[in-house]
Scaffold this active site. Structure first.
Site, PDB file in Angstrom:
ATOM      1  N   ASN A 151      54.036  24.000  92.779  1.00 26.00           N
ATOM      2  CA  ASN A 151      55.000  24.039  91.684  1.00 26.00           C
ATOM      3  C   ASN A 151      55.468  25.449  91.341  1.00 26.00           C
ATOM      4  O   ASN A 151      56.615  25.657  90.961  1.00 26.00           O
ATOM      5  CB  ASN A 151      54.443  23.325  90.444  1.00 26.00           C
ATOM      6  CG  ASN A 151      53.078  23.823  90.036  1.00 26.00           C
ATOM      7  OD1 ASN A 151      52.290  24.287  90.871  1.00 26.00           O
ATOM      8  ND2 ASN A 151      52.764  23.741  88.763  1.00 26.00           N
ATOM      9  N   GLU A 473      42.389  32.528  84.255  1.00 22.30           N
ATOM     10  CA  GLU A 473      43.287  33.468  84.905  1.00 22.30           C
ATOM     11  C   GLU A 473      43.754  34.462  83.845  1.00 22.30           C
ATOM     12  O   GLU A 473      43.629  34.223  82.654  1.00 22.30           O
ATOM     13  CB  GLU A 473      44.500  32.743  85.497  1.00 22.30           C
ATOM     14  CG  GLU A 473      44.160  31.761  86.595  1.00 22.30           C
ATOM     15  CD  GLU A 473      45.375  31.010  87.089  1.00 22.30           C
ATOM     16  OE1 GLU A 473      45.375  30.592  88.255  1.00 22.30           O
ATOM     17  OE2 GLU A 473      46.333  30.817  86.312  1.00 22.30           O
TER      18      GLU A 473
END
Length: 515
Positions: A151, A473
């Site tokens: 994506n 992250e």
């Protein structure tokens, strides 16, 4: 544009020994390139090359200031190539070119930020007892594996790669087999910017072959995955057996709560962006819209107009006024259609959308039949059925489909928002600052946006609760997750002190240090 893409290993483009595969344009169904695939033997070779580079110290022991300089070079070179990378990203994902130019234009920030962390990281000295100096040293892990999704091919790869490189590791990226081409280009950019050969390899291929061989190898010290929750469980079990480190950003079913005190137009615009950007193919896309009952009808009516406006302005991804592209593949289109058909069968209301787009685009004549286009779709309760009982409330569609429900009280809104196995992103729309803080505290998600959505920064931690993942992250936490700690303890006692205080087994009595 190249017609054939190879593996990127040790700074070279090499032929893969697994079966090559086609990369198709989701907007047209046409083949755009052939991509080589890595066999288990190719994976072993790349790990060996990465380990040799790591052991040599060419990157792992490079002075932090010099490593940071290379990171800056990557950022600057990447910035010069955004326009061409955006075209390729649009081709392989179907995302509108204007969207890709904007998204990719920000990615140099990740290399700059983590390069700065590398350059400025400071150690610490611990307050130990006695004549001792105890300093803490951070060191890289070794060879790490990054597994990325279709994506956001470059965004997700860069989010993982920048901290991994800044910490001094050797890195192998396994990009999605549906969109690997720009990630291969990323490897070439890093080489041109001065990254030593062998430090970064890009291994396109399928998860069951390339990915499996990569995560199973005991030489891999960390795996960082973006993907679905079922696949994450499988990979996590393999990583656990190898006692390697593990970060995973997995599925999501993001709630957005809209309170009655909002400006309706602003909230509708915000929800549309949260839900329909990337055709709804993001793990933090707003998919469960929870609206206070007093404004429910008015909100749905305005959102319907916005959704239909987007649908009328869908066309070629290379048309700058096209608002939304297709989903990535026929398979993904099938997932979306199945969940919407289930909603219809259970008696839910389809406010707008709900059918695959066919024929010619009213915007520019683009042929919808050849691509995987699905319109913005709104689903509400039916006369005798509830959205919250349907599959669309629970399952990740990964498409432009919203389930919209009313609520009466703040507590009810929070309960609906937390009614999911996932806990990645969420949103709150309110003019009441105290209410925003109360509700945000009670949301069971790793990310909460208030009066905005999809905001992302290299310094801002990103990750999920519950079944949406492990670890984070971005930010200092991501940088440290690619490091291991070494505690060094040095005695500065005099020789006389050592003779009297450190001889545990001496003859006679007296105080002797222990521990």
């Amino acid at each position: 544009m190249e017609q054939e893409y190879k593996l990127f290993v040790a700074g070279n483009n090499i032929i893969g020994n697994a079966q090559p595969f086609d990369i198709n344009d989701p907007a047209t169904g046409n083949k755009i390139a052939t991509c080589h695939a890595a066999s288990p033997q190719d994976v072993q070779h790349a790990i060996t090359v990465g380990q040799a580079a790591f052991d040599s110290g060419v990157w792992s022991r490079m002075a932090p200031a010099d490593r940071a300089a290379v990171m800056t070079n990557i950022a600057r070179l990447f910035a010069t190539k955004v326009s061409t990378l955006a075209v390729l990203e649009s081709k392989q994902t179907g995302r509108p070119l204007r969207e890709m130019r904007t998204q990719l234009g920000r990615l140099p920030e990740w290399f700059e930020y983590f390069g700065a962390l590398c350059r400025t990281e400071e150690g610490s000295v611990q307050p130990t007892r006695g004549s001792l100096v105890n300093y803490i040293k951070k060191e890289p892990l070794g060879v790490v594996a990054l597994i990325t999704s279709f994506n956001h091919p470059l965004l997700i790869s860069v989010k993982k790669l920048a901290p991994a490189l800044a910490a001094g590791n050797s890195v192998i990226i396994k990009p999605s087999e549906m969109a690997p081409l720009t990630v291969i280009e990323l490897g070439r950019i890093a080489k041109e910017a001065g990254l030593p050969d062998g430090v970064l390899s890009i291994l396109p291929g399928f998860g069951a072959v390339t990915g499996k061989a990569l995560v199973e190898d005991p030489r891999i010290q960390k795996v960082d995955l973006t993907g679905g929750t079922p696949g994450g469980r499988v990979i996590g079990s393999i990583v656990g057996r190898n006692l390697a480190s593990w970060t995973a950003e997995l599925g999501g079913k993001a709630p957005i709560c809209v309170f009655e005190n909002v400006d309706l137009d602003i909230a509708v615009n915000g929800v549309a962006f949260a839900s329909f950007i990337a055709s709804g193919q993001t793990c933090v896309a707003g998919t469960r819209i929870i609206v206070q009952r007093t404004i429910f009808e008015a909100f749905v009516a305005k959102l319907k107009l916005k959704a239909e406006s987007i649908g009328r302005r869908m066309g070629s991804p290379f048309n700058d006024v096209s608002m939304m592209g297709p989903v990535i593949s026929q398979r993904q289109l099938g997932v979306v259609m199945e969940l919407v058909e289930d909603a219809k069968k259970t008696g839910l209301g389809i406010v707008t959308g709900g059918e695959r787009m066919k024929g010619k685009s009213p915007l520019d004549g683009h042929d919808f039949d050849s691509g995987f286009f699905y319109p913005p779709t709104l689903i509400i309760d039916g006369p005798s059925s509830k959205v919250t009982d349907a599959r669309i409330w629970r399952e990740e569609a990964f498409g432009p489909v919203l389930a919209i429900v009313p609520f009466d009280t703040e507590d009810e809104a929070i309960a609906l928002a937390n009614d999911s196995e996932y806990g990645l992103g969420s949103g709150i729309w309110t003019r009441d600052g105290a209410q925003a803080m109360r509700v945000a505290e009670k949301f069971q998600t790793g990310l909460v946006w208030v009066n905005t959505h999809h905001r992302n920064d290299p310094s801002s931690p990103w990750g999920g609760w519950k079944n949406s993942g492990v670890g984070r992250e971005n930010g200092v936490a991501a940088f440290h997750s690619y490091q291991q700690t070494k505690s060094v303890i040095i005695s500065y006692s005099t020789e006389e002190e050592s003779r009297t205080a450190d001889d545990w087994f001496r003859e006679g009595s007296g105080d002797v240090r222990y521990g």
